[in-house]
Design a protein around this motif. Structure first.
Motif, PDB file in Angstrom:
ATOM      1  N   LYS A  27       0.856  -1.181   0.000  1.00 38.03           N
ATOM      2  CA  LYS A  27       0.000   0.000   0.000  1.00 38.03           C
ATOM      3  C   LYS A  27       0.901   1.242   0.000  1.00 38.03           C
ATOM      4  O   LYS A  27       1.662   1.450   0.946  1.00 38.03           O
ATOM      5  CB  LYS A  27      -0.922   0.004   1.223  1.00 38.03           C
ATOM      6  CG  LYS A  27      -1.841  -1.207   1.315  1.00 38.03           C
ATOM      7  CD  LYS A  27      -2.659  -1.182   2.598  1.00 38.03           C
ATOM      8  CE  LYS A  27      -3.594  -2.385   2.702  1.00 38.03           C
ATOM      9  NZ  LYS A  27      -2.844  -3.665   2.777  1.00 38.03           N
ATOM     10  N   LEU A  67       3.880   9.279  -3.081  1.00 40.60           N
ATOM     11  CA  LEU A  67       3.653   9.276  -4.522  1.00 40.60           C
ATOM     12  C   LEU A  67       4.578  10.228  -5.281  1.00 40.60           C
ATOM     13  O   LEU A  67       4.716  10.121  -6.502  1.00 40.60           O
ATOM     14  CB  LEU A  67       2.184   9.621  -4.825  1.00 40.60           C
ATOM     15  CG  LEU A  67       1.159   8.585  -4.329  1.00 40.60           C
ATOM     16  CD1 LEU A  67      -0.249   9.056  -4.626  1.00 40.60           C
ATOM     17  CD2 LEU A  67       1.421   7.224  -4.968  1.00 40.60           C
ATOM     18  N   GLN A 109       2.676  -4.320  -9.621  1.00 45.17           N
ATOM     19  CA  GLN A 109       1.611  -3.499  -9.062  1.00 45.17           C
ATOM     20  C   GLN A 109       2.151  -2.183  -8.523  1.00 45.17           C
ATOM     21  O   GLN A 109       1.566  -1.112  -8.739  1.00 45.17           O
ATOM     22  CB  GLN A 109       0.886  -4.266  -7.950  1.00 45.17           C
ATOM     23  CG  GLN A 109       0.028  -5.419  -8.443  1.00 45.17           C
ATOM     24  CD  GLN A 109      -0.575  -6.221  -7.300  1.00 45.17           C
ATOM     25  OE1 GLN A 109      -0.377  -5.894  -6.115  1.00 45.17           O
ATOM     26  NE2 GLN A 109      -1.308  -7.272  -7.623  1.00 45.17           N
ATOM     27  N   LYS A 131       3.235   0.227 -11.367  1.00 43.27           N
ATOM     28  CA  LYS A 131       2.114   0.908 -12.019  1.00 43.27           C
ATOM     29  C   LYS A 131       1.561   2.043 -11.161  1.00 43.27           C
ATOM     30  O   LYS A 131       0.963   2.990 -11.691  1.00 43.27           O
ATOM     31  CB  LYS A 131       1.011  -0.105 -12.341  1.00 43.27           C
ATOM     32  CG  LYS A 131       1.386  -1.070 -13.461  1.00 43.27           C
ATOM     33  CD  LYS A 131       0.267  -2.052 -13.764  1.00 43.27           C
ATOM     34  CE  LYS A 131       0.626  -2.953 -14.933  1.00 43.27           C
ATOM     35  NZ  LYS A 131      -0.451  -3.943 -15.238  1.00 43.27           N
ATOM     36  N   GLN A 132       1.762   1.950  -9.849  1.00 37.45           N
ATOM     37  CA  GLN A 132       1.310   3.022  -8.959  1.00 37.45           C
ATOM     38  C   GLN A 132       2.278   4.198  -8.923  1.00 37.45           C
ATOM     39  O   GLN A 132       1.943   5.251  -8.379  1.00 37.45           O
ATOM     40  CB  GLN A 132       1.131   2.482  -7.534  1.00 37.45           C
ATOM     41  CG  GLN A 132       0.018   1.467  -7.374  1.00 37.45           C
ATOM     42  CD  GLN A 132      -0.084   0.979  -5.941  1.00 37.45           C
ATOM     43  OE1 GLN A 132      -0.419   1.723  -5.020  1.00 37.45           O
ATOM     44  NE2 GLN A 132       0.217  -0.300  -5.737  1.00 37.45           N
TER      45      GLN A 132
END
Length: 313
Positions: A107, A113, A130, A133-134
């Motif tokens: 998470k 970010l 995953q 891609k975030q």
């Protein structure tokens, strides 16, 4: 510049000719973060259990590592037990208890970010992809893997390789991934799978970097490899995590520089070697707790002298 590292935060039980230690702090992300923190800001995403206490997290915080992304779950933390009594160059696994790490689903906190660099430590390639891609806007993506993923999860791993700027693996893994015994040929095949650059670790014998012009300019011509020596040591206490500390020093230095150039890449190999050499001097990351930047620079200069090479050339 900040690095986001995603991987395991764990406890290790270790047995070497220098003794035995129970539940030493470890895990790929933990070792990487401790080493990289000497060069730049580091953020960690991982999962731990109820046995991971505030004082354990404080080890990272003392190094300035942002632990917001460490999830605390019900149960026990990932635990690995290994012995180096037969050989210091290869661990004999005695136990692997995934515990809360078995259901790990990374998470990424909103505050992470804007991370500049991403390091995908040795976890399931599905999870690595995953996370990638975030984080579409990072400047550089580096990653690690191991023989288990190469042998049994090849299709998913290849999807990750296509997303990497830099892959860091050992020489056995490089040959296995390429299906080629000759290391130069193996490197070419691996880089054809996607990574712009490849760092092959040789343990006590140093590391070799393979990069092509597209590593820096977008052109795909493969250049000659660059070899960095390892630091000669009187003794090795515990090799666990040395490769992750190498990766932390290597990538941490890159993140500390305004741009990636061939000279920066070569210096980064040396800093990786420095951090790996300090890591093996004590159990776990104990040596890094007392390490200073002056210590690092002194050993870096020693490696320069050993190589007889002017790194700025």
């Amino acid at each position: 510049m900040s690095i986001l590292v995603v991987g395991s935060v764990a406890f290790d039980t270790l047995e070497t000719p220098h003794g035995k230690r129970e539940r030493v702090q470890g895990g790929a992300a933990f070792h990487f973060a401790m080493a990289a923190s000497f060069f730049t800001d580091v953020r960690v995403v991982g999962v731990v259990g109820e046995d991971f206490l505030p004082e354990h997290e404080e080890t990272l915080k003392k190094r300035g590592v942002d632990t917001t992304g460490i999830e605390h779950a019900e149960g026990k933390s990932f635990h690995w037990a290994g012995s180096y009594m037969k050989s210091l160059s290869e661990a004999e696994t005695l136990a692997t208890d995934l515990n809360v790490f078995g259901s790990f689903a990374p998470k990424i906190p909103a505050s992470y970010l804007d991370s500049d660099y991403l390091f995908l430590a040795n976890i399931d390639p599905v999870l690595q992809l995953q996370v990638r891609k975030q984080m579409p806007d990072v400047k550089l993506v580096a990653g690690d893997t191991m023989n288990y993923w190469i042998a049994d999860h090849r299709a998913n791993l290849e999807k990750v390789l296509a997303e990497l700027d830099v892959l860091l693996i050992n020489d056995g893994e490089a040959r296995m991934l390429a299906g080629e015994n000759n290391l130069l040929k193996a490197a070419r095949k691996v880089m054809e799978m996607g990574p712009k650059s490849l760092v092959v670790k040789h343990g006590e014998y140093g590391a070799t970097a393979f990069f092509c012009d597209r590593s820096f300019t977008g052109v795909s011509h493969i250049t000659l490899p660059f070899r960095a020596p390892a630091m000669p040591l009187d003794e090795v206490v515990d090799p666990t995590g040395a490769g992750d500390c190498f990766a932390g020093g290597f990538y941490g230095y890159i993140a500390s520089q305004p741009e990636l150039t061939p000279a920066v890449f070569r210096k980064a190999l040396f800093y990786g070697g420095v951090m790996g050499s300090y890591a093996v001097e004590s159990f776990g990351t104990e040596r890094l707790h007392t390490l200073t930047r002056d210590d690092i620079e002194q050993r870096f200069r020693t490696l320069q002298e050993i190589s007889h090479l002017e790194l700025e050339a």
